[in-house]
Design an enzyme around this catalytic site. Structure first.
Site, PDB file in Angstrom:
ATOM      1  N   ASN A 153      53.604  44.704  49.726  1.00  0.00           N
ATOM      2  CA  ASN A 153      52.397  45.075  48.974  1.00  0.00           C
ATOM      3  C   ASN A 153      51.412  43.933  48.784  1.00  0.00           C
ATOM      4  O   ASN A 153      50.253  44.161  48.511  1.00  0.00           O
ATOM      5  CB  ASN A 153      52.786  45.640  47.611  1.00  0.00           C
ATOM      6  N   SER A 203      55.563  56.766  46.437  1.00  0.00           N
ATOM      7  CA  SER A 203      54.807  56.800  45.182  1.00  0.00           C
ATOM      8  C   SER A 203      53.474  57.499  45.426  1.00  0.00           C
ATOM      9  O   SER A 203      52.699  57.073  46.288  1.00  0.00           O
ATOM     10  CB  SER A 203      54.571  55.364  44.710  1.00  0.00           C
ATOM     11  N   HIS A 205      50.629  57.743  43.755  1.00  0.00           N
ATOM     12  CA  HIS A 205      49.297  57.191  43.462  1.00  0.00           C
ATOM     13  C   HIS A 205      48.839  56.151  44.480  1.00  0.00           C
ATOM     14  O   HIS A 205      47.736  55.627  44.387  1.00  0.00           O
ATOM     15  CB  HIS A 205      49.231  56.648  42.026  1.00  0.00           C
ATOM     16  N   THR A 241      62.162  67.958  32.745  1.00  0.00           N
ATOM     17  CA  THR A 241      61.256  68.992  33.263  1.00  0.00           C
ATOM     18  C   THR A 241      60.297  68.395  34.286  1.00  0.00           C
ATOM     19  O   THR A 241      59.655  67.383  34.020  1.00  0.00           O
ATOM     20  CB  THR A 241      60.465  69.638  32.098  1.00  0.00           C
ATOM     21  N   CYS A 330      51.588  44.972  39.460  1.00  0.00           N
ATOM     22  CA  CYS A 330      52.394  44.857  38.247  1.00  0.00           C
ATOM     23  C   CYS A 330      52.484  43.406  37.799  1.00  0.00           C
ATOM     24  O   CYS A 330      52.576  43.132  36.615  1.00  0.00           O
ATOM     25  CB  CYS A 330      53.786  45.410  38.507  1.00  0.00           C
TER      26      CYS A 330
HETATM   27  C1  LIG Z   1      56.018  48.033  47.374  1.00  0.00           C
HETATM   28  C2  LIG Z   1      55.971  48.697  46.040  1.00  0.00           C
HETATM   29  N1  LIG Z   1      57.082  49.262  45.556  1.00  0.00           N
HETATM   30  C3  LIG Z   1      57.105  49.893  44.370  1.00  0.00           C
HETATM   31  C4  LIG Z   1      55.971  49.977  43.585  1.00  0.00           C
HETATM   32  C5  LIG Z   1      56.012  50.694  42.264  1.00  0.00           C
HETATM   33  O1  LIG Z   1      55.438  51.970  42.371  1.00  0.00           O
HETATM   34  P1  LIG Z   1      54.907  52.752  41.073  1.00  0.00           P
HETATM   35  O2  LIG Z   1      53.629  52.098  40.671  1.00  0.00           O
HETATM   36  O3  LIG Z   1      54.716  54.169  41.538  1.00  0.00           O
HETATM   37  O4  LIG Z   1      55.969  52.659  40.033  1.00  0.00           O
HETATM   38  C6  LIG Z   1      54.777  49.377  44.045  1.00  0.00           C
HETATM   39  C7  LIG Z   1      53.547  49.391  43.220  1.00  0.00           C
HETATM   40  O5  LIG Z   1      52.698  48.532  43.297  1.00  0.00           O
HETATM   41  C8  LIG Z   1      54.785  48.741  45.311  1.00  0.00           C
HETATM   42  O6  LIG Z   1      53.682  48.171  45.810  1.00  0.00           O
END
Ligand SMILES: Cc1ncc(COP(=O)(O)O)c(C=O)c1O
Length: 390
Positions: A153, A203, A205, A241, A330
């Site tokens: 990422n 994921s 989003h 749910t 994050c």
């Molecule tokens: C490679 C990777 N894994 C996991 C995640 C976590 O996903 P989520 O934001 O849906 O919890 C991300 C989010 O940035 C990510 O880039």
């Protein structure tokens, strides 16, 4: 016309497609029944859930029975790693992952260390690539699980999942392979069954679906211990749910992203190359972090202007309406060097790491936006450089 806002932080999250927002709202207002309820409204909710599962499974090329809905990538990673390791503990206590995984992968592994598991952390080369032979070399007869991400990422390096899986299984056919595919689905060639992986994380989003939606693919016969207790939803693997409106939104977003995929992905690659070449033309001292532009994922570019702070540049770009990131979504509020950049080892000096800036593109960006962003970057770098040498 000059765009006022250019959003280039799509690896953090994407804007939902208007069709997705509309569908989510419709389901909230009309098909809001609990899929577990026995009456007609419940059947409506169940229909939405089943159709969404079928659609997403078809797009992934897997059976819908093997797809489980979760609240996102973080939950799917935790469920896969903690769940599979704990469920298969009697087979062995050795696990393998890499040093450049997302924290939602690394933290479950650290938790498992405290539960008596042993973990081997495989290191990448200076461009962020994991060598399948290094992974297979670490496998032994007590290796229960290997987890390697598809696309990183932060720097966009792409791991050879098919090779990793093949080599691992050759060494120990019982070792399970999990892939965090959060950043790659809809952008790269994708085939969990052909790759032979046992578990895979998505994921919603990250591909223009709603936040708080995700899925976990588990190959037939693969068992995992649930993280929660509380009900029989998702075959007991993920009680609670189901979030039917957003799940339907995620499935629709996947379908829309997979339409004209080839052209869309080519457009991403062109935008990335255009941005990088326009910046390099004006600032040839710019450094590319991670794989070379033609080698990495089409939607992620990480660059640095050594000596300038990435965060300062980020805010200078924000002033001009251009949104980027200094690290992973994050971790970007934590003021420490990213573990991914640190993981690149000798390939990256401290000044370059401090200057890191991530641009991530989406199917909703346009070439005009990229032109505007490139000139915003060039101006900001000129100004900051002048200021820093005063
Ligand atoms: C490679 C990777 N894994 C996991 C995640 C976590 O996903 P989520 O934001 O849906 O919890 C991300 C989010 O940035 C990510 O880039």
């Amino acid at each position: 016309m000059t765009p006022k806002e250019v959003y280039l932080d799509n690896s953090a999250t994407t804007r939902v497609y208007p069709e997705v927002a509309e569908e989510v709202r419709r389901i909230m207002e009309e098909d809001y029944g609990n899929p577990s309820s026995l009456h007609r409204k419940g059947t409506g909710g169940e229909r939405v859930l089943n159709a969404s599962r079928r659609l997403l499974a078809d797009l992934l090329g897997v059976k819908s029975e093997n797809l489980f809905f979760t609240s996102g990538g973080t939950e799917s990673n935790n469920l896969a790693i903690l769940g599979m390791a704990r469920r298969n503990r009697r087979k062995g206590n050795h696990l393998i992952t890499t040093t450049i995984e997302h924290s939602s992968v690394l933290e479950p592994f650290h938790k498992l260390l405290t539960e008596g598991f042993e973990v081997t952390f495989v290191e990448p080369d200076p461009e962020g690539h994991i060598n399948p032979l290094d992974v297979a070399g670490a496998v032994n007869q007590s290796t229960v699980l290997v987890s390697v991400m598809h696309v990183n990422n932060e720097i966009g390096s792409v791991q050879p999942i098919a090779d990793i899986t093949r080599y691992v299984k050759k060494k120990n056919p019982d070792t399970l392979v999990h892939v965090d595919a959060v950043q790659s689905f809809t952008k790269l060639y994708f085939s969990p069954e052909q790759w032979g992986v046992d578990a895979l994380t998505l994921s919603g989003h990250k591909f223009h679906g709603p936040k708080g939606t995700g899925a976990l693919y588990l190959r037939e016969g693969v068992l995992a211990e649930p993280l929660f207790g509380g009900g029989g939803h998702e075959k007991g693997l993920r009680p609670g749910t189901e979030n039917t409106p957003d799940i339907a939104g995620m499935a629709l977003a996947a379908r829309l992203s997979m339409e004209n995929r080839k052209e869309m992905v080519e457009a991403l690659q062109k935008m990335k190359e255009k941005l990088l070449s326009a910046i390099a033309a004006e600032h040839p001292w710019m450094k590319i972090i991670g794989p070379s532009p033609g080698n990495g994922a089409p939607h992620i570019a990480n660059i640095s202007f050594p000596g300038l702070k990435g965060e300062v540049l980020l805010h200078a770009l924000e002033e001009q309406g251009v949104y980027v990131s200094t690290g992973s979504a994050c971790g970007s509020r934590e003021k420490k060097t990213s573990h991914v950049l640190e993981g690149l080892g000798l390939g990256l000096d401290e000044k370059t790491a401090e200057g890191a800036l991530r641009f991530s593109f989406s199917f909703l960006n346009t070439p005009e936006e990229i032109e505007y962003a490139a000139s915003a970057v060039n101006n900001a770098v000129h100004e900051l450089k002048l200021f820093s040498t005063r």
